[in-house]
Design a protein around this motif. Structure first.
Motif, PDB file in Angstrom:
ATOM      1  N   LYS A  22       1.086  -1.276  -0.062  1.00  0.00           N
ATOM      2  CA  LYS A  22       0.009  -0.134   0.109  1.00  0.00           C
ATOM      3  C   LYS A  22       0.670   1.308   0.046  1.00  0.00           C
ATOM      4  N   LEU A  23       1.982   1.376   0.780  1.00  0.00           N
ATOM      5  CA  LEU A  23       2.788   2.423   0.700  1.00  0.00           C
ATOM      6  C   LEU A  23       3.379   2.666  -0.621  1.00  0.00           C
ATOM      7  N   ILE A  24       3.974   1.719  -1.149  1.00  0.00           N
ATOM      8  CA  ILE A  24       4.281   1.725  -2.575  1.00  0.00           C
ATOM      9  C   ILE A  24       3.249   2.290  -3.768  1.00  0.00           C
ATOM     10  N   ARG A  25       2.102   1.878  -3.345  1.00  0.00           N
ATOM     11  CA  ARG A  25       1.138   2.474  -4.381  1.00  0.00           C
ATOM     12  C   ARG A  25       0.751   3.638  -4.253  1.00  0.00           C
ATOM     13  N   LYS A  36       1.332   0.012 -14.532  1.00  0.00           N
ATOM     14  CA  LYS A  36       0.329  -1.123 -13.994  1.00  0.00           C
ATOM     15  C   LYS A  36       1.310  -2.000 -13.110  1.00  0.00           C
ATOM     16  N   LEU A  37       0.892  -2.378 -11.804  1.00  0.00           N
ATOM     17  CA  LEU A  37       1.763  -2.982 -10.946  1.00  0.00           C
ATOM     18  C   LEU A  37       1.411  -4.289 -10.698  1.00  0.00           C
ATOM     19  N   ARG A  44       9.454 -10.569  -2.872  1.00  0.00           N
ATOM     20  CA  ARG A  44       9.689  -9.234  -2.585  1.00  0.00           C
ATOM     21  C   ARG A  44      10.019  -8.456  -4.088  1.00  0.00           C
ATOM     22  N   THR A  45       9.328  -8.785  -4.988  1.00  0.00           N
ATOM     23  CA  THR A  45       9.512  -8.089  -6.199  1.00  0.00           C
ATOM     24  C   THR A  45       8.205  -7.301  -6.823  1.00  0.00           C
ATOM     25  N   LEU A  46       8.350  -6.322  -7.333  1.00  0.00           N
ATOM     26  CA  LEU A  46       7.215  -5.548  -8.225  1.00  0.00           C
ATOM     27  C   LEU A  46       7.611  -5.418  -9.570  1.00  0.00           C
ATOM     28  N   ALA A  60      10.651   7.661  -6.843  1.00  0.00           N
ATOM     29  CA  ALA A  60       9.649   7.729  -5.872  1.00  0.00           C
ATOM     30  C   ALA A  60       9.565   6.593  -4.794  1.00  0.00           C
ATOM     31  N   LEU A  61      10.109   5.316  -5.229  1.00  0.00           N
ATOM     32  CA  LEU A  61      10.288   4.370  -4.333  1.00  0.00           C
ATOM     33  C   LEU A  61      11.423   4.412  -3.186  1.00  0.00           C
TER      34      LEU A  61
END
Length: 102
Positions: A22-25, A36-37, A44-46, A60-61
């Protein structure tokens, strides 16, 4: 019609629960580029499908201090409806059916 976009894999070592997702979003929501995520908390990947520069997303991350780094990036091709979520696609199909019934 198909679109060329970037597919970037981020390794995020300290992301291990939905609250970090949620923090990342939230950190990415003000970025104007289309994206799109796809999260994988276990690994532990995006995976980020996006237009524009991957460095904008990394910038931003980084302040989240979750250890985000870019593992790999490549170009890919997607269909126009790729940006719609599956729930939006389902709603569109239901609306089409209801329109046909009427």
């Amino acid at each position: 019609m198909s679109l060329n976009i970037e597919k970037t894999l981020f390794q995020i070592p300290k992301m291990d629960c939905p609250s970090e997702e949620k923090l990342i979003r939230m950190a990415l929501e003000n970025i104007e580029e289309s994206y799109k995520l796809e999260f994988n908390l276990q690994n532990r990947t995006l995976i980020l499908f996006h237009t524009g520069a991957k460095e904008v997303f990394l910038k931003a991350l980084v302040p989240l201090k979750l250890g985000a780094s870019i593992t790999e990036s490549s170009s890919t091709t997607v269909d126009d409806d790729f940006w719609q979520s599956s729930s939006e696609k389902d709603e569109t199909n239901v609306l089409k059916i209801l329109l046909l019934i009427n």
